[in-house]
Design a protein around this motif. Structure first.
Motif, mmCIF file in Angstrom:
data_model
loop_
_atom_site.group_PDB
_atom_site.id
_atom_site.type_symbol
_atom_site.label_atom_id
_atom_site.label_comp_id
_atom_site.label_asym_id
_atom_site.label_seq_id
_atom_site.Cartn_x
_atom_site.Cartn_y
_atom_site.Cartn_z
ATOM 1 N N ALA A 122 -6.159 1.906 -6.594
ATOM 2 C CA ALA A 122 -6.469 0.368 -7.265
ATOM 3 C C ALA A 122 -6.340 0.187 -8.740
ATOM 4 C CB ALA A 122 -8.165 0.445 -7.037
ATOM 5 N N VAL A 123 -6.507 1.318 -9.491
ATOM 6 C CA VAL A 123 -6.270 0.993 -10.863
ATOM 7 C C VAL A 123 -4.772 0.760 -11.001
ATOM 8 C CG1 VAL A 123 -5.941 2.314 -13.107
ATOM 9 C CG2 VAL A 123 -7.957 2.442 -11.725
ATOM 10 N N LEU A 124 -3.852 1.447 -10.410
ATOM 11 C CA LEU A 124 -2.476 1.316 -10.298
ATOM 12 C C LEU A 124 -1.968 -0.202 -10.035
ATOM 13 C CD1 LEU A 124 -0.935 4.339 -9.049
ATOM 14 C CD2 LEU A 124 -0.728 3.593 -11.227
ATOM 15 N N MET B 103 0.908 -1.400 -0.015
ATOM 16 C CA MET B 103 0.065 -0.140 -0.073
ATOM 17 C C MET B 103 0.781 1.444 -0.119
ATOM 18 S SD MET B 103 -2.999 -0.668 -0.184
ATOM 19 C CE MET B 103 -3.910 0.583 0.164
ATOM 20 N N ARG B 104 2.125 1.193 0.771
ATOM 21 C CA ARG B 104 2.893 2.312 0.745
ATOM 22 C C ARG B 104 3.441 2.907 -0.638
ATOM 23 N NH1 ARG B 104 8.241 2.861 4.300
ATOM 24 N NH2 ARG B 104 9.009 4.694 3.558
ATOM 25 N N ARG B 105 3.713 1.554 -1.306
ATOM 26 C CA ARG B 105 4.459 1.926 -2.846
ATOM 27 C C ARG B 105 3.431 2.281 -3.602
ATOM 28 N NH1 ARG B 105 4.895 -1.396 -7.290
ATOM 29 N NH2 ARG B 105 6.829 -0.924 -8.495
ATOM 30 N N LEU B 106 2.089 1.933 -3.562
ATOM 31 C CA LEU B 106 1.004 2.529 -4.336
ATOM 32 C C LEU B 106 0.718 3.896 -4.014
ATOM 33 C CD1 LEU B 106 -1.712 -0.426 -4.285
ATOM 34 C CD2 LEU B 106 -0.126 0.364 -6.044
ATOM 35 N N ARG B 107 0.644 3.940 -2.886
ATOM 36 C CA ARG B 107 0.681 5.665 -2.598
ATOM 37 C C ARG B 107 1.687 6.440 -3.042
ATOM 38 N NH1 ARG B 107 -1.073 3.552 2.557
ATOM 39 N NH2 ARG B 107 1.005 3.927 3.514
ATOM 40 N N GLN B 108 3.002 5.937 -2.890
ATOM 41 C CA GLN B 108 4.019 6.777 -3.676
ATOM 42 C C GLN B 108 3.945 6.969 -5.156
ATOM 43 O OE1 GLN B 108 7.403 4.279 -2.211
ATOM 44 N NE2 GLN B 108 7.547 5.551 -0.246
ATOM 45 N N LEU B 109 3.443 5.779 -5.645
ATOM 46 C CA LEU B 109 3.140 5.820 -7.364
ATOM 47 C C LEU B 109 2.076 6.652 -7.599
ATOM 48 C CD1 LEU B 109 3.573 2.092 -8.209
ATOM 49 C CD2 LEU B 109 5.250 3.765 -8.842
#
Length: 489
Positions: free
Chosen positions: A341-343, A1-7
């Protein structure tokens, strides 16, 4: 989740997030569609699967939306045009773009083929019938049919994008005319005339992705310019965006068929949706085309293999719907939650696609071994009741496969920057890139054309495996920078 937020936080403001959403939705529909219409029974005491669509005639019109391969090629055209144009702006070459673009496609596919070949080889050594082994692997590699066409389209992106920049929307129109001529060959002979439709049909949709990218990029440039002018004049950002949208609708540069930008207005979407639906009804109700846009045994024509004029009408219908939903979807994707979610889906989108039928093979094999494999008649109450636990169980199996193999795709990195190469090196690199793509294509095509009951100890034809691995290995070598490219310094 942290990586998704960063992306999500690093997403460029000008990115067309809707394209990523369409890719995620399309892959979800493919996976659920294949699983949902699969009917499992027994053939000579062994589990066998087939499509239930032949027994569900009422569902055939639903395939006008459920057949989402056109969406894949549309968003693929947008993404390929965007990355190629970015590479060119940085001074890169088409050959370098092809080599780097191959990483995201070839690495996950190579893992799938090696795992299947290893599993098939072990099964053969343990006494399994090679013909049965081939049947299982054939079913698991059905998704590779799509990759044959898509890899070919990617390989042709540099010259086709150059044609698009010169002739604009006239290119997809000409390709649709070629599809129609191929259909005449299927109807009146010779049938081989339609073989080109495997390329012409998907190229036509891919070209529309180019046009979408050009229109969106032009709108982004105008939005920036209009925002700067609006700031000086004291206008609001919304007013600037409205002015950019109006100028996008009006268009710039060549007009008519030779315009490079796809009309993105709601009016254009409504016209495409309505016109596509009218064409679909006429072609299927009055014309010779089946209603279903997917393969139905016994039908005179197959709308998907190769793509037919009716499928092109379905693609136009879907494009109209996509344009109508573009703005509201884009507003929603500005929120962090939906965009993350899309990422997440896009990070493993090819892994989901490649492994979803392998998940079905594993689940069917497990239930059969336990003696609890349900085989209710298609359309019965028991069959419908089994759909929900069937889909949930398949989702659980696929989740495990994605957890194991997804990192191969998700961790694919852009190759390191390299210095300029001389003319000789560029030519060598271009020739080797073409050879690599050719090997991958030949390998995938040989596997797809091989009979599903051919006795293959590795589940895959040996020439197909050799050709694919040779091509994939060559592309991997080119990406490493050891051949045809000079390191800076």
């Amino acid at each position: 989740m942290r990586r998704l937020r960063q992306l999500a936080q690093r997403t460029p403001p000008g990115r067309e997030r809707y394209v990523d959403l369409l890719r995620a939705l399309a892959i979800t529909m493919v996976v659920l569609g294949h699983w949902g219409v699969t009917a499992v029974g027994y053939d000579d005491g062994r589990p066998a699967g087939h499509s239930a669509l032949a027994d569900l005639r009422w569902a055939w019109p639903l395939t006008w939306v459920a057949q989402v391969m056109p969406v894949f090629f549309l968003v693929g055209g947008y993404a390929n045009a965007a990355s190629l144009a970015a590479r060119r702006r940085r001074g890169g070459s088409a050959a370098g773009w092809l080599v780097d673009r191959s990483a995201r496609l070839v690495r996950p596919t190579t893992v799938l083929l090696l795992v299947l070949a290893a599993g098939a080889g072990i099964a053969t050594l343990r006494g399994a019938d090679p013909a049965q082994v081939r049947t299982v692997v054939w079913f698991a590699t059905i998704p590779l049919w799509f990759l044959v066409a898509y890899v070919a389209v990617v390989a042709l992106t540099p010259p086709m994008y150059a044609l698009h920049r010169r002739f604009g929307l006239a290119v997809p129109v000409a390709l649709v005319v070629l599809v129609a001529l191929g259909d005449l060959g299927r109807l009146l002979g010779p049938a081989a005339l339609a073989d080109g439709n495997y390329l012409f049909g998907w190229l036509a949709v891919h070209q529309l992705g180019f046009a979408w990218y050009d229109a969106a990029r032009a709108a982004t440039r105008r939005t920036g310019a209009d925002a700067a002018e609006a700031a000086e004049a004291g206008a609001t950002p919304d007013a600037a965006r409205a002015g950019a949208a109006a100028s996008t609708t009006a268009g710039a540069g060549p007009r008519g068929l030779f315009r490079r930008g796809l009309p993105l207005s709601g009016r254009a979407g409504a016209l495409l949706l309505g016109g596509g639906l009218v064409a679909l009804v006429l072609l299927t109700a009055v014309g010779p085309y089946p209603v279903a846009m997917l393969h139905i045994p016994g039908e005179r024509l197959d709308n998907a293999a190769p793509p037919s004029l009716a499928l092109m009408a379905a693609a136009a219908t879907q494009l109209g719907l996509i344009l109508l939903l573009r703005r509201p979807a884009g507003r929603r994707l500005r929120r962090s939650g939906p965009w993350q979610a899309v990422l997440a889906v896009n990070a493993v989108v090819l892994t989901l696609f490649l492994w979803h039928l392998t998940a079905a093979v594993l689940l069917v094999g497990l239930l059969d071994a336990l003696g609890v494999l349900p085989t209710p008649p298609v359309g019965s109450a028991a069959w419908w009741a089994w759909r929900v636990p069937w889909l949930l169980a398949l989702a659980a199996v696929l989740a495990v496969l994605v957890a194991v193999f997804g990192p191969v795709e998700a961790r694919t990195r852009r190759p390191p920057a390299t210095g300029p190469a001389g003319t000789g090196r560029r030519r060598l690199r271009a020739g080797l890139a073409v050879a690599g793509y050719a090997g991958v294509l030949v390998g995938l095509l040989l596997n797809s054309l091989a009979p599903k009951t051919a006795p293959e100890p590795l589940g895959l034809p040996a020439p197909a495996l050799v050709a694919y691995l040779a091509g994939a290995g060559l592309l991997r070598l080119l990406r490493s920078g050891r051949v045809g490219r000079r390191r800076p310094g």
